[in-house]
Motif scaffolding. Sequence first.
Motif, PDB file in Angstrom:
ATOM      1  N   GLY A 150      49.938  37.381  36.146  1.00 47.61           N
ATOM      2  CA  GLY A 150      49.533  38.740  36.870  1.00 47.61           C
ATOM      3  C   GLY A 150      47.987  38.874  37.852  1.00 47.61           C
ATOM      4  O   GLY A 150      48.081  38.424  38.980  1.00 47.61           O
ATOM      5  N   ARG A 151      47.283  38.167  36.658  1.00 46.63           N
ATOM      6  CA  ARG A 151      46.085  38.259  37.819  1.00 46.63           C
ATOM      7  C   ARG A 151      45.414  37.467  38.380  1.00 46.63           C
ATOM      8  O   ARG A 151      44.629  36.935  39.513  1.00 46.63           O
ATOM      9  N   VAL A 152      45.710  35.686  38.152  1.00 49.50           N
ATOM     10  CA  VAL A 152      45.887  34.480  38.749  1.00 49.50           C
ATOM     11  C   VAL A 152      46.803  34.916  40.007  1.00 49.50           C
ATOM     12  O   VAL A 152      46.514  34.901  41.231  1.00 49.50           O
ATOM     13  N   SER A 153      48.188  35.943  40.385  1.00 48.19           N
ATOM     14  CA  SER A 153      48.773  35.856  40.735  1.00 48.19           C
ATOM     15  C   SER A 153      47.509  36.799  42.630  1.00 48.19           C
ATOM     16  O   SER A 153      48.232  36.799  43.759  1.00 48.19           O
ATOM     17  N   LEU A 154      47.201  37.690  42.321  1.00 52.68           N
ATOM     18  CA  LEU A 154      46.353  38.920  42.888  1.00 52.68           C
ATOM     19  C   LEU A 154      45.013  37.663  43.380  1.00 52.68           C
ATOM     20  O   LEU A 154      44.528  38.228  44.606  1.00 52.68           O
ATOM     21  N   GLY A 155      45.112  36.418  42.498  1.00 54.59           N
ATOM     22  CA  GLY A 155      44.168  35.553  43.333  1.00 54.59           C
ATOM     23  C   GLY A 155      44.559  34.879  44.971  1.00 54.59           C
ATOM     24  O   GLY A 155      43.830  34.450  45.961  1.00 54.59           O
ATOM     25  N   VAL A 156      45.947  34.936  45.071  1.00 52.73           N
ATOM     26  CA  VAL A 156      46.563  34.665  46.099  1.00 52.73           C
ATOM     27  C   VAL A 156      47.130  36.103  46.753  1.00 52.73           C
ATOM     28  O   VAL A 156      46.377  35.902  48.142  1.00 52.73           O
ATOM     29  N   PHE A 157      47.437  36.956  46.466  1.00 52.29           N
ATOM     30  CA  PHE A 157      47.722  38.281  47.019  1.00 52.29           C
ATOM     31  C   PHE A 157      46.340  38.858  48.181  1.00 52.29           C
ATOM     32  O   PHE A 157      46.702  39.292  48.668  1.00 52.29           O
TER      33      PHE A 157
END
Length: 316
Positions: A150-157
């Motif tokens: 989730g935290r890694v994905s937030l870097g994309v979002f």
Amino acid sequence: MIRAVEPDTHTSAPVLAAYRYCEAVTGAQARNFAYGIRLLPTPKRQAMSALYAFSRRVDDIGDGTLPDDVKAARLEDTRALLTRVRDGAVDEDDTDPVAVALAHTAQRFPVPLGGLDELIDGVRMDLRGETYETWDDLKIYCRCVAGAIGRVSLGVFGTEPRARGAERAPEYADTLGLALQLTNILRDVREDAEDGRTYLPADDLAKFGCSAGFDEPIPPEGSDFAGLVHFEVRRARALFAEGYRLLPLLDRRSGACVAAMAGIYRRLLDRIEREPEAVLRGRVSLPGREKAYVAVRGLSGLDTRNVTRRTVRRRA
């Protein structure tokens, strides 16, 4: 505040081919995930596919049939790949398309690659056969294999520049990951038992008379299996409620993506709650038309508006 870096307007043919490979892996092996990322603009969809393809590789190593020492060596190979990505040592003509796509994603977006190291750590916990006495113990594992993603994905979002409370976005993304993982654990309780794995906390199993495990398509004799499932469902719902506070902090399409992916799992949780013993007979899933409805609902922004209204009432 986390902002997504504006992606390059020109992407080379080798990189595009690498992304196409990752998107094919995502479409074939992660249908729930794929429904959500369809709502993203192309650069973010490509990046999320690269993150998934890498994560799928790590999971496949852990779930495979190789001896544990070979699995451990291969997991360290994936960690070495992350080091190469961090060091900018992956060329566009590298023979590993996942490496090429992940390296390009790391250049495009401020992705915290350490979260992928945590994923590897979580799979190493599986190799060690770890079990979990309490929910606090299980949370450590869930944060490695899902919260970190989730935290890694937030870097994309990224987060909206003027979003109030954006500094808490990583916390909400982590919590939403825990909710998804706990739902997965409930859905896969029989499948995991057949593989010799038990994830639900031992003290919860004991409380509901389920310490004997789930090797049969019926609950353990004398147990309150439905009570156990409903207890864990309530825990997952509380995590979803907290994690959904991420939605108003994202742009419309990123919020729609997260709402769609989380919405599919929340509906899955509803099904499990209605018929707890179904998880002992096989994998519970949603029909495609229901997933499509959840995706449309996410794109409409309804979930985001609901969370925003609740937040305003809470502040008042």
